[in-house]
Scaffold this motif. Sequence first.
Motif, PDB file in Angstrom:
ATOM      1  N   GLY A  24     -29.445 -33.766 -28.292  1.00 30.79           N
ATOM      2  CA  GLY A  24     -28.771 -35.064 -28.342  1.00 30.79           C
ATOM      3  C   GLY A  24     -28.090 -35.403 -29.640  1.00 30.79           C
ATOM      4  N   SER A  25     -28.723 -36.248 -30.439  1.00 32.76           N
ATOM      5  CA  SER A  25     -28.092 -36.821 -31.628  1.00 32.76           C
ATOM      6  C   SER A  25     -28.025 -35.871 -32.817  1.00 32.76           C
ATOM      7  CB  SER A  25     -28.849 -38.077 -32.048  1.00 32.76           C
ATOM      8  OG  SER A  25     -30.170 -37.726 -32.424  1.00 32.76           O
ATOM      9  N   ASP A  27     -30.145 -35.485 -35.147  1.00 24.81           N
ATOM     10  CA  ASP A  27     -30.604 -36.199 -36.344  1.00 24.81           C
ATOM     11  C   ASP A  27     -31.258 -35.230 -37.317  1.00 24.81           C
ATOM     12  OD1 ASP A  27     -29.792 -38.653 -35.336  1.00 24.81           O
ATOM     13  OD2 ASP A  27     -31.756 -39.087 -34.450  1.00 24.81           O
TER      14      ASP A  27
END
Length: 126
Positions: A24-25, A27
């Motif tokens: 996803g992100s 991070d």
Amino acid sequence: ENLCFDEFRSVNSTMSFICCDAEGSHDIVAILENRLTKTIREHFMNRYTNRERAAVKSVVVDLNAQYIKFIKALFPNARIIIDRFHIVQLVGRALGNARISLMKKMNDCHCREYKILKAHWRLFHK
């Protein structure tokens, strides 16, 4: 659950360690001042519990054998996945080295085969 490990050139041309979320992100989980095994092990051992580390399912790494050695100790349930970018890069280098080696064995640098190998090297990578 899924992490990526890599290194990058940072301050004063030293190599630093980066860990990010592989989903996803993407991070950033950690940036460490160096990529020494001791530093990385201490970071994960001191900041995350055994239970949190056991929840990691996979770690994506390059072909750095140093990482592969300690991943199983830090993340007992994680699968080690080799990043395909680094595999393609390794194959490309090997192909380039083979082409150059062949060119060095040729006595006549003005022959047609030598010129083709020299000028059209991109075709061999395709």
